[in-house]
Write a protein that holds these residues in place. Structure first.
Motif, mmCIF file in Angstrom:
data_model
loop_
_atom_site.group_PDB
_atom_site.id
_atom_site.type_symbol
_atom_site.label_atom_id
_atom_site.label_comp_id
_atom_site.label_asym_id
_atom_site.label_seq_id
_atom_site.Cartn_x
_atom_site.Cartn_y
_atom_site.Cartn_z
ATOM 1 N N ALA A 112 0.852 -1.195 0.000
ATOM 2 C CA ALA A 112 0.000 0.000 0.000
ATOM 3 C C ALA A 112 0.883 1.238 0.000
ATOM 4 N N SER A 113 0.397 2.297 -0.623
ATOM 5 C CA SER A 113 1.171 3.543 -0.706
ATOM 6 C C SER A 113 1.283 4.246 0.642
ATOM 7 N N ALA A 114 0.420 3.879 1.602
ATOM 8 C CA ALA A 114 0.459 4.493 2.938
ATOM 9 C C ALA A 114 -0.125 3.509 3.945
ATOM 10 N N SER A 127 -0.990 -2.481 -4.465
ATOM 11 C CA SER A 127 -0.328 -3.163 -5.573
ATOM 12 C C SER A 127 0.174 -4.537 -5.137
ATOM 13 N N SER A 136 -5.761 2.065 -7.818
ATOM 14 C CA SER A 136 -5.974 3.252 -6.996
ATOM 15 C C SER A 136 -7.348 3.167 -6.344
ATOM 16 N N LEU A 166 -5.407 6.123 -2.215
ATOM 17 C CA LEU A 166 -4.580 5.047 -1.674
ATOM 18 C C LEU A 166 -4.282 4.104 -2.818
ATOM 19 N N GLN A 167 -3.015 3.785 -3.004
ATOM 20 C CA GLN A 167 -2.607 2.880 -4.073
ATOM 21 C C GLN A 167 -2.284 1.524 -3.452
ATOM 22 N N SER A 223 -1.063 -2.354 -10.069
ATOM 23 C CA SER A 223 -1.605 -1.599 -8.940
ATOM 24 C C SER A 223 -3.030 -1.133 -9.233
#
Length: 185
Positions: free
Chosen positions: A14-16, A37, A77, A34-35, A75
Motif C-alpha cells: 500500500a502507498s500508505a 499493488s 488506486s 490510496l494505491q 496496482s
C-alpha cells in the motif's frame, strides 16, 4: 531426484499505512487516494477479495469490483472519503483482505477531524446594546452602528441576521448559537 518449481506468492503493498484527512466540514468532506499493488517480485497474482471499513464517516468511492486480480507489479488506486458525522476527532480502519499468505488482512489507519463553524459577534462597547435613534428623527435620517460578525471555526458560516424594531428602537438579531450540522442544535 525431482525438482518442483514453487512461484513466489503474491505480496500486497500500500502507498500508505495511514491516511489523515485533516479537518473536513459537514456537507463537503475530504477524499484521499490510496494505491494498492502486488509486489514486482511476486510470481503469482494478488487477489483482493474484500474491503472492510470500521467506524462511521469513512467510505470507499466507487470501489473496484471484487475479486480484484493484480498481476505482479500491477496496482489499483482507491479513493477513500471522509464525510464527518460528528464534530471533533474521528478514527477508523480500512482493512483490505487478499490472498497474500503473509498479510491476508492489510489494515490502513484512517483519521480526520469533523470541523464546524463558530459564530462570534462584537460591537462598539461604548454604545448600549440596543441602538436608539434620536427622538427627533426625521424621515430619511440614518444612524450607523458597526457590528463585526466573525467565524473562528474551521468551516463556512452562513449568517442570516435580522433587524427588528418599531419607532425609534431597533435591534440587530443574530442566532444565539450556530445550528450544528451534525446535531441540528
Amino acid at each position: 531426484f525431482r525438482a518442483t518449481f514453487v512461484p513466489r506468492p503474491p505480496r500486497i503493498l500500500a502507498s500508505a499505512e495511514q491516511l489523515n484527512f485533516g479537518t473536513a466540514c459537514s456537507g463537503s468532506g475530504a477524499s484521499l487516494q490510496l494505491q494498492i499493488s502486488n509486489s514486482q517480485d511476486a510470481q503469482s497474482p494478488l487477489v483482493v477479495n474484500n474491503f472492510s471499513l470500521f467506524d462511521s464517516g469513512f467510505s470507499l468511492v466507487s470501489p473496484p469490483t471484487l475479486p480484484l486480480t493484480l498481476a505482479p507489479g500491477a496496482s489499483q488506486s482507491l479513493t477513500v472519503r471522509f464525510s464527518p458525522t460528528a464534530s471533533g476527532a474521528a478514527a477508523g480502519t480500512l482493512v483490505i483482505g487478499s490472498n497474500d499468505p503473509e498479510l491476508p488482512q492489510l489494515p490502513i489507519t484512517l483519521s480526520g477531524f469533523g470541523g464546524s463553524p463558530t459564530i462570534q459577534a462584537t460591537a462598539n462597547t461604548s454604545r448600549t446594546p440596543t441602538l436608539i435613534f434620536a427622538t427627533s428623527t426625521r424621515s430619511g435620517s440614518t444612524s450607523t452602528w458597526a457590528v463585526t460578525i466573525s467565524n473562528p471555526g474551521a468551516c463556512i458560516l452562513y449568517v442570516h441576521p435580522s433587524i427588528t424594531g418599531t419607532g425609534g428602537t431597533w435591534k440587530l438579531v443574530l442566532p444565539s448559537s450556530y445550528i450544528n450540522p451534525f446535531t441540528g442544535g
